[in-house]
Design an enzyme around this catalytic site. Structure first.
Site, short mmCIF file in Angstrom:
data_model
loop_
_atom_site.label_atom_id
_atom_site.label_comp_id
_atom_site.label_asym_id
_atom_site.label_seq_id
_atom_site.Cartn_x
_atom_site.Cartn_y
_atom_site.Cartn_z
N SER A 1 35.97 38.59 42.10
CA SER A 1 36.79 37.38 41.87
C SER A 1 35.94 36.15 41.64
CB SER A 1 37.70 37.12 43.08
OG SER A 1 38.53 38.23 43.31
N SER B 1 43.63 37.50 39.60
CA SER B 1 44.45 38.60 39.04
C SER B 1 43.93 39.01 37.67
CB SER B 1 45.91 38.14 38.91
OG SER B 1 46.41 37.76 40.17
N ARG C 1 43.07 50.11 47.24
CA ARG C 1 44.46 49.77 47.62
C ARG C 1 45.00 50.71 48.69
NH1 ARG C 1 45.47 48.25 41.34
NH2 ARG C 1 44.56 46.18 41.59
N GLU D 1 42.84 42.56 46.53
CA GLU D 1 42.83 43.83 45.77
C GLU D 1 44.10 43.97 44.94
OE1 GLU D 1 40.97 47.14 47.65
OE2 GLU D 1 39.79 45.84 48.93
C1 LIG Z 1 40.95 36.93 52.57
C2 LIG Z 1 40.60 37.30 51.17
C3 LIG Z 1 39.55 38.15 50.93
C4 LIG Z 1 39.17 38.49 49.62
N1 LIG Z 1 38.12 39.32 49.41
C5 LIG Z 1 37.69 39.57 48.14
C6 LIG Z 1 36.50 40.34 47.90
O1 LIG Z 1 35.86 40.86 48.84
N2 LIG Z 1 36.10 40.50 46.63
C7 LIG Z 1 36.76 39.96 45.56
O2 LIG Z 1 36.32 40.14 44.44
N3 LIG Z 1 37.89 39.23 45.76
C8 LIG Z 1 38.36 39.01 47.02
N4 LIG Z 1 39.49 38.24 47.23
C9 LIG Z 1 40.16 37.64 46.09
C10 LIG Z 1 41.49 38.32 45.76
O3 LIG Z 1 41.26 39.59 45.23
C11 LIG Z 1 42.27 37.39 44.83
O4 LIG Z 1 42.69 36.30 45.64
C12 LIG Z 1 43.48 38.08 44.22
O5 LIG Z 1 43.07 38.99 43.23
C13 LIG Z 1 44.45 37.07 43.59
O6 LIG Z 1 43.77 36.20 42.74
P1 LIG Z 1 43.99 34.62 42.84
O7 LIG Z 1 43.92 34.25 44.29
O8 LIG Z 1 43.03 33.99 41.91
O9 LIG Z 1 45.47 34.38 42.38
P2 LIG Z 1 45.99 34.20 40.89
O10 LIG Z 1 45.52 35.32 40.04
O11 LIG Z 1 45.69 32.82 40.46
O12 LIG Z 1 47.55 34.37 41.11
C14 LIG Z 1 48.35 33.34 41.69
C15 LIG Z 1 49.78 33.87 41.78
O13 LIG Z 1 50.25 34.20 40.44
C16 LIG Z 1 50.69 35.55 40.40
N5 LIG Z 1 50.34 36.16 39.13
C17 LIG Z 1 49.12 36.15 38.53
N6 LIG Z 1 49.17 36.83 37.36
C18 LIG Z 1 50.44 37.29 37.23
C19 LIG Z 1 51.13 38.06 36.25
N7 LIG Z 1 50.51 38.49 35.14
N8 LIG Z 1 52.44 38.33 36.45
C20 LIG Z 1 53.09 37.90 37.57
N9 LIG Z 1 52.49 37.15 38.52
C21 LIG Z 1 51.19 36.86 38.37
C22 LIG Z 1 49.97 36.24 41.53
O14 LIG Z 1 50.67 37.39 41.96
C23 LIG Z 1 49.93 35.14 42.58
O15 LIG Z 1 51.12 35.13 43.30
C24 LIG Z 1 39.90 37.95 48.52
C25 LIG Z 1 41.00 37.11 48.77
C26 LIG Z 1 41.36 36.78 50.06
C27 LIG Z 1 42.55 35.89 50.28
#
Ligand SMILES: Cc1cc2nc3c(=O)[nH]c(=O)nc-3n(C[C@H](O)[C@H](O)[C@H](O)COP(=O)(O)OP(=O)(O)OC[C@H]3O[C@@H](n4cnc5c(N)ncnc54)[C@H](O)[C@@H]3O)c2cc1C
Length: 375
Positions: free
Chosen positions: A126, A132, A243, A358
């Protein structure tokens, strides 16, 4: 249809349960309060041979099934969900290494992770603006002779403060998902540094940090995990398996909430009114349904059958069920449920992020729908 788990799987479950109850559960509340990353406990857990459970024996791993792995994460999460996520991510990294790394990389990075010489492994995909939509990541790698020069930032990386190996996704082959490669980074590599630690609502004993790559130089031929441009497939494959780990974590959290709820209700009043009975029966039913989905996805993976959609269903359903169960457990215990008299308020806070990392629930539904439309 045989619903029994095998003696080998049972053995792993028992060992994980014993370790979790003796060495983790008694400290979980304090670790959370103090944001203590339990490095030495994680080392001891690895020394028990319980990290990277699915790594084959010929690579120095336990060679256990994904079902056994899921059961072990359920046990850990009942004791401390922060420890469970740390082990789950390290195990995902171990599985990636076992599948895609060279024998030299196994020796340098996989072996210390399995033995507990590294406290943890990190999965660094990320970025700011690429959660996402991981295929839009911007961290770059340029090649200069035998050196890869990495520039960029990763965010929300679990265990980043303590990891001995980082699996990092970089762009080195143009735009889109085919422009992404996977490389291994060591915390000692010049130009690598750990940045801000996130101040999270839950899982406070797991460290979640940003990583900075400022002209970070790696010996690229020794550290490539994929062909140039072949990294995105590794990420997606790893996340499918990951997952199952997250859904097991969520299940363990919800199971712990049910246990605490039963104890709390017995202490408070000993009997339930009709509506409460219906609520608790529904919670338990959903928990059992989630268990079935998780173990089915794990079983499919073990039998080398397609499991991506099943893992997505298990994740969306188990993590959302766990959130509902924790919320309702607080409701049923009333004001005491909101206090530290019971662990449920912590479990509720820990649970939320399982619907996010994830792949969020929305992303899981995209995976499921795509698979349905392809069928
Ligand atoms: C505690 C914690 C630990 C983590 N650990 C890791 C790690 O070890 N390694 C790593 O790489 N990442 C890690 N992450 C990151 C995590 O994988 C991302 O937060 C996650 O993939 C969501 O991305 P984002 O937060 O950028 O949300 P965004 O992608 O910005 O999404 C924001 C919202 O929009 C929605 N959304 C986005 N795209 C779509 C779509 N096409 N259709 C419908 N809805 C959509 C999402 O569901 C969400 O509700 C961690 C996150 C947390 C909170």
């Amino acid at each position: 249809m045989d619903f029994r788990i095998s003696p080998a799987e049972q053995d792993i479950q028992t060992r994980a349960r014993r370790f979790a109850r003796e060495h983790i559960a008694p400290h979980a509340a304090q670790w959370e309060r103090e944001e203590h990353f339990p490095a030495e406990t994680l080392r001891a857990y690895a020394q028990e041979g319980l990290v990277g459970l699915t790594v084959p024996k010929e690579l120095g791993g336990p060679g256990a099934s994904t079902v056994a792995y899921a059961l072990s994460i359920m046990e850990l999460a009942q004791a401390c969900s922060a420890t469970a996520v740390t082990v789950a991510v390290s195990s995902m990294v171990a599985e990636v290494l076992s599948r895609f790394a060279t024998p030299e990389q196994h020796q340098r990075f996989l072996s210390p992770l399995l033995k507990g010489d590294f406290f943890a492994g990190s999965f660094a995909l990320s970025e700011p603006g690429a959660g996402s939509d991981a295929a839009s990541l911007r961290t770059s790698m340029q090649i200069d002779g035998d050196t890869g020069i990495i520039n960029g930032e990763k965010t929300w990386i679990s265990s980043g403060t303590h990891a001995g190996v980082f699996v990092v996704w970089v762009r080195d082959n143009g735009e889109g998902s085919r422009g992404i490669s996977t490389v291994l980074v060591s915390p000692e590599d010049p130009g690598f540094s750990v940045g801000r630690k996130e101040d999270k609502m839950g899982l406070r004993a797991s460290s979640t940090v940003s990583l900075h790559f400022g002209d970070c130089r790696i010996p690229v031929n020794e550290r490539r995990l994929s062909q140039q441009g072949g990294g995105f497939r590794i990420a997606m494959t790893a996340l499918d398996g990951g997952r199952i780990g997250v859904s097991s974590q969520a299940w363990g959290i919800a199971k712990a909430a049910m246990t605490a709820l039963r104890q709390g209700l017995q202490e408070q009043r000993g009997s339930l009114i009709g509506e409460e009975r219906a609520m608790i029966a529904q919670m338990e039913t959903e928990l059992q349904a989630a268990y079935g989905l998780i173990l089915r996805a794990a079983w499919l993976k073990d039998h080398k059958k397609p499991f991506s959609s099943q893992a997505a269903m298990a994740k969306a359903y188990a993590t959302e069920t766990a959130n509902r169960v924790c919320q309702q457990a607080v409701t049923l215990l009333g004001e005491e449920g909101c206090t530290q008299l019971y662990p449920i308020e912590r479990l509720l806070r820990d649970c939320k992020v399982t619907t996010i990392y994830e792949g969020t629930s929305e992303v899981q539904r995209i995976v499921i729908a795509r698979s349905l439309m392809r069928a």
